[in-house]
Scaffold this motif. Sequence first.
Motif, PDB file in Angstrom:
ATOM      1  N   THR A 131     -28.180 -56.983  77.212  1.00 26.47           N
ATOM      2  CA  THR A 131     -28.489 -55.632  77.024  1.00 26.47           C
ATOM      3  C   THR A 131     -27.913 -54.882  78.273  1.00 26.47           C
ATOM      4  OG1 THR A 131     -30.286 -55.775  78.497  1.00 26.47           O
ATOM      5  CG2 THR A 131     -30.911 -56.325  76.295  1.00 26.47           C
ATOM      6  N   GLY A 132     -28.012 -53.375  77.876  1.00 25.75           N
ATOM      7  CA  GLY A 132     -27.549 -52.751  78.902  1.00 25.75           C
ATOM      8  C   GLY A 132     -25.909 -52.198  78.683  1.00 25.75           C
ATOM      9  N   GLN A 133     -25.247 -51.900  79.704  1.00 25.61           N
ATOM     10  CA  GLN A 133     -23.904 -51.270  79.395  1.00 25.61           C
ATOM     11  C   GLN A 133     -22.751 -51.991  78.705  1.00 25.61           C
ATOM     12  OE1 GLN A 133     -23.137 -47.961  80.321  1.00 25.61           O
ATOM     13  NE2 GLN A 133     -25.126 -47.918  80.469  1.00 25.61           N
ATOM     14  N   ARG A 134     -23.040 -53.390  78.792  1.00 22.93           N
ATOM     15  CA  ARG A 134     -21.850 -54.368  78.216  1.00 22.93           C
ATOM     16  C   ARG A 134     -22.695 -55.423  77.106  1.00 22.93           C
ATOM     17  NH1 ARG A 134     -16.848 -53.121  79.216  1.00 22.93           N
ATOM     18  NH2 ARG A 134     -16.888 -52.092  81.244  1.00 22.93           N
ATOM     19  N   ASP A 135     -21.973 -55.905  76.264  1.00 17.91           N
ATOM     20  CA  ASP A 135     -22.560 -56.534  75.142  1.00 17.91           C
ATOM     21  C   ASP A 135     -22.606 -57.988  75.543  1.00 17.91           C
ATOM     22  OD1 ASP A 135     -22.929 -54.121  73.471  1.00 17.91           O
ATOM     23  OD2 ASP A 135     -20.899 -54.396  73.115  1.00 17.91           O
ATOM     24  N   TYR A 136     -21.660 -58.453  75.955  1.00 21.00           N
ATOM     25  CA  TYR A 136     -21.611 -60.041  76.291  1.00 21.00           C
ATOM     26  C   TYR A 136     -21.116 -60.171  78.112  1.00 21.00           C
ATOM     27  CZ  TYR A 136     -21.676 -61.296  71.377  1.00 21.00           C
ATOM     28  OH  TYR A 136     -21.787 -61.091  70.163  1.00 21.00           O
ATOM     29  N   LEU A 137     -21.614 -61.308  78.422  1.00 22.27           N
ATOM     30  CA  LEU A 137     -21.326 -61.868  79.709  1.00 22.27           C
ATOM     31  C   LEU A 137     -20.672 -63.150  79.418  1.00 22.27           C
ATOM     32  CD1 LEU A 137     -21.031 -61.560  82.796  1.00 22.27           C
ATOM     33  CD2 LEU A 137     -23.317 -62.559  82.841  1.00 22.27           C
ATOM     34  N   LEU A 138     -19.328 -63.525  79.983  1.00 24.96           N
ATOM     35  CA  LEU A 138     -18.778 -64.800  79.740  1.00 24.96           C
ATOM     36  C   LEU A 138     -18.600 -65.487  81.134  1.00 24.96           C
ATOM     37  CD1 LEU A 138     -15.912 -63.703  77.258  1.00 24.96           C
ATOM     38  CD2 LEU A 138     -18.343 -64.550  76.554  1.00 24.96           C
ATOM     39  N   ARG A 139     -18.744 -66.652  81.009  1.00 24.15           N
ATOM     40  CA  ARG A 139     -18.122 -67.483  82.302  1.00 24.15           C
ATOM     41  C   ARG A 139     -17.009 -67.963  81.900  1.00 24.15           C
ATOM     42  NH1 ARG A 139     -20.416 -72.659  84.444  1.00 24.15           N
ATOM     43  NH2 ARG A 139     -18.780 -73.204  86.060  1.00 24.15           N
ATOM     44  N   ILE A 140     -15.738 -67.906  82.205  1.00 26.65           N
ATOM     45  CA  ILE A 140     -14.527 -68.775  81.851  1.00 26.65           C
ATOM     46  C   ILE A 140     -14.123 -69.713  83.046  1.00 26.65           C
ATOM     47  CG2 ILE A 140     -12.090 -68.194  81.035  1.00 26.65           C
ATOM     48  CD1 ILE A 140     -13.347 -65.149  80.451  1.00 26.65           C
ATOM     49  N   VAL A 141     -13.637 -70.770  82.767  1.00 26.09           N
ATOM     50  CA  VAL A 141     -13.218 -71.679  83.870  1.00 26.09           C
ATOM     51  C   VAL A 141     -11.637 -71.776  83.589  1.00 26.09           C
ATOM     52  CG1 VAL A 141     -15.590 -72.596  84.672  1.00 26.09           C
ATOM     53  CG2 VAL A 141     -14.196 -73.796  82.967  1.00 26.09           C
ATOM     54  N   VAL A 142     -10.879 -71.760  84.521  1.00 23.54           N
ATOM     55  CA  VAL A 142      -9.391 -72.085  84.472  1.00 23.54           C
ATOM     56  C   VAL A 142      -8.952 -72.587  85.736  1.00 23.54           C
ATOM     57  CG1 VAL A 142      -8.892 -70.105  82.777  1.00 23.54           C
ATOM     58  CG2 VAL A 142      -8.943 -69.571  85.294  1.00 23.54           C
ATOM     59  N   PRO A 174     -10.564 -74.732  89.251  1.00 25.41           N
ATOM     60  CA  PRO A 174     -11.545 -74.026  90.331  1.00 25.41           C
ATOM     61  C   PRO A 174     -11.938 -72.731  90.162  1.00 25.41           C
ATOM     62  CG  PRO A 174      -9.043 -74.245  90.953  1.00 25.41           C
ATOM     63  CD  PRO A 174      -9.086 -75.090  89.583  1.00 25.41           C
ATOM     64  N   ILE A 175     -11.437 -72.204  89.271  1.00 28.68           N
ATOM     65  CA  ILE A 175     -11.729 -70.698  89.244  1.00 28.68           C
ATOM     66  C   ILE A 175     -12.593 -70.479  88.018  1.00 28.68           C
ATOM     67  CG2 ILE A 175     -10.300 -68.454  88.544  1.00 28.68           C
ATOM     68  CD1 ILE A 175      -9.364 -69.702  91.230  1.00 28.68           C
ATOM     69  N   SER A 176     -13.926 -69.651  88.466  1.00 22.52           N
ATOM     70  CA  SER A 176     -14.623 -69.150  87.566  1.00 22.52           C
ATOM     71  C   SER A 176     -14.644 -67.715  87.370  1.00 22.52           C
ATOM     72  CB  SER A 176     -16.115 -69.453  87.997  1.00 22.52           C
ATOM     73  OG  SER A 176     -16.540 -70.919  87.818  1.00 22.52           O
ATOM     74  N   VAL A 177     -14.428 -67.156  86.309  1.00 19.05           N
ATOM     75  CA  VAL A 177     -14.222 -65.512  86.140  1.00 19.05           C
ATOM     76  C   VAL A 177     -15.519 -65.274  85.032  1.00 19.05           C
ATOM     77  CG1 VAL A 177     -12.701 -63.724  85.326  1.00 19.05           C
ATOM     78  CG2 VAL A 177     -11.879 -65.928  86.045  1.00 19.05           C
ATOM     79  N   PHE A 178     -15.947 -64.137  85.786  1.00 22.34           N
ATOM     80  CA  PHE A 178     -17.265 -63.597  84.753  1.00 22.34           C
ATOM     81  C   PHE A 178     -16.480 -62.469  84.127  1.00 22.34           C
ATOM     82  CE2 PHE A 178     -19.357 -66.294  87.952  1.00 22.34           C
ATOM     83  CZ  PHE A 178     -20.204 -66.752  87.334  1.00 22.34           C
ATOM     84  N   ALA A 179     -16.658 -62.474  82.960  1.00 21.67           N
ATOM     85  CA  ALA A 179     -15.968 -61.304  82.023  1.00 21.67           C
ATOM     86  C   ALA A 179     -17.120 -60.524  81.412  1.00 21.67           C
ATOM     87  CB  ALA A 179     -14.716 -61.767  81.243  1.00 21.67           C
ATOM     88  N   SER A 180     -17.322 -59.345  81.534  1.00 20.57           N
ATOM     89  CA  SER A 180     -18.076 -58.273  80.781  1.00 20.57           C
ATOM     90  C   SER A 180     -17.459 -57.882  79.679  1.00 20.57           C
ATOM     91  CB  SER A 180     -18.753 -57.208  81.601  1.00 20.57           C
ATOM     92  OG  SER A 180     -19.442 -57.907  82.652  1.00 20.57           O
ATOM     93  N   ILE A 181     -17.929 -57.920  78.601  1.00 28.91           N
ATOM     94  CA  ILE A 181     -17.014 -57.623  77.263  1.00 28.91           C
ATOM     95  C   ILE A 181     -17.903 -56.448  76.598  1.00 28.91           C
ATOM     96  CG2 ILE A 181     -16.101 -58.132  74.851  1.00 28.91           C
ATOM     97  CD1 ILE A 181     -15.072 -59.714  77.386  1.00 28.91           C
TER      98      ILE A 181
END
Length: 157
Positions: A104-115, A67-74
Amino acid sequence: MPKPDIDEIDRKILAALQADAHMTTEKLSEIVGLSPSPCARRVRMLEAAGVIKAYVAVVDQVKVGLPISVFASIKLERQREEELDRFASAVMRWPEIVECYLMTGQRDYLLRIVVKDLEAYETFLKQKLTRLEGVASIESSFALGQIKNAQALPIPT
């Protein structure tokens, strides 16, 4: 590979298959106004051209215990090809990451992680993501709810 020519009938086929990829060729041919043989031929051509990449079942992540979606900016330490390739290779190995975008922008990657829960995310973070060489920083945001998750692309007709 050159961009395939997609006409109005192909667009109708794509829209119909995005709505229900499980439909029969006969049903699809009725929707798009072709007989079954030419319709099936067009579907095979769209598959061969890579326009149709795969057929999948869309699974409810909550009902399967994720049920958990996490968006991580790397942010990486450096954006050289070697570091980008190393990161991409690691992402492909980790099933918890269901989407990854080079940004593009301040971060290099955007991830969607489900746990399944916060503890599972903490374990993923500590045992995988933070151990990856070249990661300078990670910012995590937790989704409180999902408003929209369109699986279908808005194909113009």
